[in-house]
Enzyme design. Structure first.
Site, mmCIF file in Angstrom:
data_model
loop_
_atom_site.group_PDB
_atom_site.id
_atom_site.type_symbol
_atom_site.label_atom_id
_atom_site.label_comp_id
_atom_site.label_asym_id
_atom_site.label_seq_id
_atom_site.Cartn_x
_atom_site.Cartn_y
_atom_site.Cartn_z
ATOM 1 N N SER A 10 0.793 -1.233 0.000
ATOM 2 C CA SER A 10 0.000 0.000 0.000
ATOM 3 C C SER A 10 0.828 1.287 0.000
ATOM 4 O O SER A 10 0.286 2.374 -0.107
ATOM 5 C CB SER A 10 -0.934 0.011 1.209
ATOM 6 N N CYS A 11 2.134 1.180 0.077
ATOM 7 C CA CYS A 11 3.015 2.345 0.150
ATOM 8 C C CYS A 11 3.073 3.077 -1.201
ATOM 9 O O CYS A 11 3.265 2.459 -2.248
ATOM 10 C CB CYS A 11 4.409 1.880 0.555
ATOM 11 N N SER A 12 2.926 4.391 -1.175
ATOM 12 C CA SER A 12 2.933 5.172 -2.420
ATOM 13 C C SER A 12 4.290 5.094 -3.132
ATOM 14 O O SER A 12 4.344 5.089 -4.366
ATOM 15 C CB SER A 12 2.558 6.624 -2.149
ATOM 16 N N MET A 14 6.275 2.540 -3.077
ATOM 17 C CA MET A 14 6.302 1.211 -3.696
ATOM 18 C C MET A 14 5.542 1.232 -5.022
ATOM 19 O O MET A 14 5.994 0.641 -5.997
ATOM 20 C CB MET A 14 5.668 0.176 -2.761
ATOM 21 N N LYS A 15 4.408 1.920 -5.052
ATOM 22 C CA LYS A 15 3.612 1.987 -6.275
ATOM 23 C C LYS A 15 4.409 2.632 -7.405
ATOM 24 O O LYS A 15 4.349 2.195 -8.559
ATOM 25 C CB LYS A 15 2.302 2.716 -6.014
#
Length: 117
Positions: A10-12, A14-15
């Protein structure tokens, strides 16, 4: 080349890393250490390769919530810092990208381009 990207789904940040790797056509496996945990040996390998200052995220809320004695122990003893990272995976900087000849920590678009283009 077999690549594993470690982090939290869910980490931005990571996205952004997932998107970049997909754009570059990099095939990778994802290890969600929030759900799957992380082995001490992996954290030790990352610290050995990158240094504790690169791997340990002191800007996040998990670090700020530690008491002063825990912070001091982590600052003065790398082994204690590694133990804290294994117990509190949210303190690991994200993403960590690891492959046969690759070890990256944090998302830097230019660095990803340089390594994977």
């Amino acid at each position: 080349m077999s690549i594993i990207i470690y982090g939290i789904k869910s980490c931005s940040t990571m996205k952004k890393a997932f998107t970049k790797l997909d754009e570059l056509g990099v095939i990778y496996d994802f290890h969600d250490y929030k759900k799957q945990g992380i082995e001490k040996e992996s954290v030790q390998r990352w610290v050995d390769g990158l240094g504790i200052d690169k791997v340990l995220n002191k800007r996040g809320t998990t670090w700020r919530k530690l008491d002063d004695s825990q912070k001091q122990a982590a600052d003065s003893d790398v082994d204690k810092a590694i133990d804290l990272l294994v117990e509190n995976t949210s303190m690991l900087k994200r993403p960590i990208v690891e492959g046969q000849s690759v070890l990256l920590c944090g998302y830097d678009e230019a660095e990803f381009d340089a390594v994977f283009l």
